[in-house]
Design a protein around this motif. Sequence first.
Motif, PDB file in Angstrom:
ATOM      1  N   ALA A   1      39.522  24.540  35.278  1.00  0.00           N
ATOM      2  CA  ALA A   1      39.975  25.872  35.696  1.00  0.00           C
ATOM      3  C   ALA A   1      38.796  26.766  36.068  1.00  0.00           C
ATOM      4  O   ALA A   1      38.840  27.470  37.087  1.00  0.00           O
ATOM      5  CB  ALA A   1      40.804  26.512  34.592  1.00  0.00           C
ATOM      6  N   PHE A   2      37.740  26.757  35.269  1.00  0.00           N
ATOM      7  CA  PHE A   2      36.567  27.570  35.600  1.00  0.00           C
ATOM      8  C   PHE A   2      35.883  27.073  36.876  1.00  0.00           C
ATOM      9  O   PHE A   2      35.350  27.874  37.648  1.00  0.00           O
ATOM     10  CB  PHE A   2      35.585  27.645  34.425  1.00  0.00           C
ATOM     11  CG  PHE A   2      35.981  28.658  33.391  1.00  0.00           C
ATOM     12  CD1 PHE A   2      35.879  30.021  33.655  1.00  0.00           C
ATOM     13  CD2 PHE A   2      36.453  28.265  32.150  1.00  0.00           C
ATOM     14  CE1 PHE A   2      36.256  30.969  32.712  1.00  0.00           C
ATOM     15  CE2 PHE A   2      36.828  29.204  31.198  1.00  0.00           C
ATOM     16  CZ  PHE A   2      36.733  30.556  31.479  1.00  0.00           C
ATOM     17  N   GLU A   3      35.912  25.777  37.123  1.00  0.00           N
ATOM     18  CA  GLU A   3      35.359  25.248  38.377  1.00  0.00           C
ATOM     19  C   GLU A   3      36.179  25.727  39.575  1.00  0.00           C
ATOM     20  O   GLU A   3      35.632  26.000  40.643  1.00  0.00           O
ATOM     21  CB  GLU A   3      35.323  23.711  38.348  1.00  0.00           C
ATOM     22  CG  GLU A   3      34.283  23.120  37.421  1.00  0.00           C
ATOM     23  CD  GLU A   3      32.852  23.233  37.922  1.00  0.00           C
ATOM     24  OE1 GLU A   3      32.565  23.957  38.902  1.00  0.00           O
ATOM     25  OE2 GLU A   3      31.997  22.574  37.315  1.00  0.00           O
ATOM     26  N   ARG A   4      37.477  25.864  39.407  1.00  0.00           N
ATOM     27  CA  ARG A   4      38.330  26.352  40.492  1.00  0.00           C
ATOM     28  C   ARG A   4      38.039  27.819  40.811  1.00  0.00           C
ATOM     29  O   ARG A   4      38.114  28.232  41.965  1.00  0.00           O
ATOM     30  CB  ARG A   4      39.795  26.126  40.161  1.00  0.00           C
ATOM     31  CG  ARG A   4      40.165  24.660  40.188  1.00  0.00           C
ATOM     32  CD  ARG A   4      41.561  24.420  39.643  1.00  0.00           C
ATOM     33  NE  ARG A   4      41.789  23.003  39.470  1.00  0.00           N
ATOM     34  CZ  ARG A   4      42.650  22.293  40.195  1.00  0.00           C
ATOM     35  NH1 ARG A   4      43.343  22.879  41.153  1.00  0.00           N
ATOM     36  NH2 ARG A   4      42.804  21.016  39.964  1.00  0.00           N
TER      37      ARG A   4
ATOM     38  N   GLN B   1      33.667  37.718  32.498  1.00  0.00           N
ATOM     39  CA  GLN B   1      33.440  36.362  32.001  1.00  0.00           C
ATOM     40  C   GLN B   1      32.198  36.322  31.109  1.00  0.00           C
ATOM     41  O   GLN B   1      32.226  35.756  30.011  1.00  0.00           O
ATOM     42  CB  GLN B   1      33.295  35.387  33.167  1.00  0.00           C
ATOM     43  CG  GLN B   1      33.213  33.951  32.727  1.00  0.00           C
ATOM     44  CD  GLN B   1      33.142  33.000  33.895  1.00  0.00           C
ATOM     45  OE1 GLN B   1      32.317  32.099  33.898  1.00  0.00           O
ATOM     46  NE2 GLN B   1      33.987  33.188  34.896  1.00  0.00           N
ATOM     47  N   ASP B   2      31.122  36.925  31.574  1.00  0.00           N
ATOM     48  CA  ASP B   2      29.861  36.953  30.826  1.00  0.00           C
ATOM     49  C   ASP B   2      30.051  37.636  29.471  1.00  0.00           C
ATOM     50  O   ASP B   2      29.656  37.109  28.425  1.00  0.00           O
ATOM     51  CB  ASP B   2      28.827  37.696  31.679  1.00  0.00           C
ATOM     52  CG  ASP B   2      27.408  37.627  31.145  1.00  0.00           C
ATOM     53  OD1 ASP B   2      27.132  36.872  30.191  1.00  0.00           O
ATOM     54  OD2 ASP B   2      26.566  38.344  31.711  1.00  0.00           O
TER      55      ASP B   2
ATOM     56  N   VAL C   1      40.198  31.570  20.448  1.00  0.00           N
ATOM     57  CA  VAL C   1      39.195  31.255  21.468  1.00  0.00           C
ATOM     58  C   VAL C   1      39.887  30.777  22.738  1.00  0.00           C
ATOM     59  O   VAL C   1      39.559  31.221  23.845  1.00  0.00           O
ATOM     60  CB  VAL C   1      38.187  30.204  20.950  1.00  0.00           C
ATOM     61  CG1 VAL C   1      37.295  29.692  22.077  1.00  0.00           C
ATOM     62  CG2 VAL C   1      37.337  30.783  19.819  1.00  0.00           C
ATOM     63  N   SER C   2      40.867  29.907  22.603  1.00  0.00           N
ATOM     64  CA  SER C   2      41.535  29.372  23.799  1.00  0.00           C
ATOM     65  C   SER C   2      42.293  30.456  24.550  1.00  0.00           C
ATOM     66  O   SER C   2      42.220  30.518  25.785  1.00  0.00           O
ATOM     67  CB  SER C   2      42.461  28.212  23.439  1.00  0.00           C
ATOM     68  OG  SER C   2      43.482  28.635  22.559  1.00  0.00           O
ATOM     69  N   THR C   3      42.999  31.338  23.862  1.00  0.00           N
ATOM     70  CA  THR C   3      43.735  32.380  24.578  1.00  0.00           C
ATOM     71  C   THR C   3      42.792  33.392  25.207  1.00  0.00           C
ATOM     72  O   THR C   3      43.085  33.931  26.276  1.00  0.00           O
ATOM     73  CB  THR C   3      44.785  33.078  23.687  1.00  0.00           C
ATOM     74  OG1 THR C   3      44.155  33.608  22.522  1.00  0.00           O
ATOM     75  CG2 THR C   3      45.885  32.114  23.291  1.00  0.00           C
ATOM     76  N   ARG C   4      41.656  33.638  24.591  1.00  0.00           N
ATOM     77  CA  ARG C   4      40.665  34.530  25.200  1.00  0.00           C
ATOM     78  C   ARG C   4      40.131  33.917  26.485  1.00  0.00           C
ATOM     79  O   ARG C   4      39.978  34.602  27.491  1.00  0.00           O
ATOM     80  CB  ARG C   4      39.528  34.810  24.214  1.00  0.00           C
ATOM     81  CG  ARG C   4      38.333  35.527  24.759  1.00  0.00           C
ATOM     82  CD  ARG C   4      38.232  37.025  24.585  1.00  0.00           C
ATOM     83  NE  ARG C   4      38.769  37.672  23.455  1.00  0.00           N
ATOM     84  CZ  ARG C   4      38.074  38.146  22.413  1.00  0.00           C
ATOM     85  NH1 ARG C   4      36.769  37.965  22.353  1.00  0.00           N
ATOM     86  NH2 ARG C   4      38.678  38.794  21.443  1.00  0.00           N
TER      87      ARG C   4
ATOM     88  N   VAL D   1      40.406  35.356  30.368  1.00  0.00           N
ATOM     89  CA  VAL D   1      39.280  35.505  31.293  1.00  0.00           C
ATOM     90  C   VAL D   1      39.608  34.832  32.624  1.00  0.00           C
ATOM     91  O   VAL D   1      39.378  35.408  33.688  1.00  0.00           O
ATOM     92  CB  VAL D   1      37.977  34.922  30.689  1.00  0.00           C
ATOM     93  CG1 VAL D   1      36.871  34.813  31.736  1.00  0.00           C
ATOM     94  CG2 VAL D   1      37.517  35.756  29.506  1.00  0.00           C
ATOM     95  N   MET D   2      40.164  33.639  32.565  1.00  0.00           N
ATOM     96  CA  MET D   2      40.509  32.925  33.794  1.00  0.00           C
ATOM     97  C   MET D   2      41.532  33.693  34.616  1.00  0.00           C
ATOM     98  O   MET D   2      41.397  33.787  35.844  1.00  0.00           O
ATOM     99  CB  MET D   2      41.037  31.530  33.469  1.00  0.00           C
ATOM    100  CG  MET D   2      39.968  30.574  33.047  1.00  0.00           C
ATOM    101  SD  MET D   2      40.617  28.924  32.834  1.00  0.00           S
ATOM    102  CE  MET D   2      41.268  29.063  31.193  1.00  0.00           C
ATOM    103  N   VAL D   3      42.537  34.231  33.967  1.00  0.00           N
ATOM    104  CA  VAL D   3      43.568  34.990  34.683  1.00  0.00           C
ATOM    105  C   VAL D   3      42.943  36.200  35.368  1.00  0.00           C
ATOM    106  O   VAL D   3      43.197  36.468  36.546  1.00  0.00           O
ATOM    107  CB  VAL D   3      44.710  35.403  33.721  1.00  0.00           C
ATOM    108  CG1 VAL D   3      45.632  36.426  34.368  1.00  0.00           C
ATOM    109  CG2 VAL D   3      45.488  34.172  33.267  1.00  0.00           C
ATOM    110  N   ASP D   4      42.109  36.938  34.647  1.00  0.00           N
ATOM    111  CA  ASP D   4      41.435  38.108  35.217  1.00  0.00           C
ATOM    112  C   ASP D   4      40.555  37.695  36.399  1.00  0.00           C
ATOM    113  O   ASP D   4      40.605  38.317  37.464  1.00  0.00           O
ATOM    114  CB  ASP D   4      40.599  38.795  34.132  1.00  0.00           C
ATOM    115  CG  ASP D   4      39.980  40.090  34.611  1.00  0.00           C
ATOM    116  OD1 ASP D   4      40.720  41.083  34.776  1.00  0.00           O
ATOM    117  OD2 ASP D   4      38.746  40.111  34.818  1.00  0.00           O
ATOM    118  N   ASP D   5      39.777  36.644  36.214  1.00  0.00           N
ATOM    119  CA  ASP D   5      38.895  36.167  37.286  1.00  0.00           C
ATOM    120  C   ASP D   5      39.682  35.759  38.527  1.00  0.00           C
ATOM    121  O   ASP D   5      39.308  36.099  39.651  1.00  0.00           O
ATOM    122  CB  ASP D   5      38.056  34.974  36.805  1.00  0.00           C
ATOM    123  CG  ASP D   5      36.889  35.364  35.924  1.00  0.00           C
ATOM    124  OD1 ASP D   5      36.701  36.556  35.643  1.00  0.00           O
ATOM    125  OD2 ASP D   5      36.156  34.441  35.512  1.00  0.00           O
TER     126      ASP D   5
END
Length: 168
Positions: free
Chosen positions: A10-13, A52-53, A140-143, A147-151
């Motif tokens: 997901a982060f790579e996408r 993300q950072d 941790v997983s939901t956080r 982040v992915m949704v926001d990004d």
Amino acid sequence: MTSTDLLVDAFERIRDAVHPAVNGLSLDDLAYRPDAESNSIAWLVWHLTRIQDDRVAGLDAGEQVWTAEGWAEKFALPLDPLDTGYGHDPTTVAAVVADARSLLGYFEDTHTKTLGFVRSLTEVDLARVVDRTWDPPETVSTRLVSVMVDDLQHVGQAAYVRGIIQRL
């Protein structure tokens, strides 16, 4: 596929969407706002990277790439170094000006740190509660999913603004 493999994918996408939204644009293109209330591509990509950072640094109890790698100084924005863009008004959005090389450099450094952190996680780590003020408590997983949704929302907005620029 493990949970961490899925998160890495997901982060790579996100990365795969950030580069085409920014590559080849001038400083003026990156600062373009369709109207005075809109966000620019520069602000959107800076903000998604700052979020993300900030969130990953909070999870791994480390320093943000923004300060640790000198990006705050390189960008030289008239903002507090810990500012992530959350709640910015139109005047503050306009103050975030950056070139493509800086935006992508900061994003890549943050992306590298994020992937290293995610790859280090176990299933037990992913289930660790990090904020009990939410119902259910945030893990941790939901956080990371947050982040992915926001990004993804912000990179989609950046791609949309790029499309507007290309039609001008």
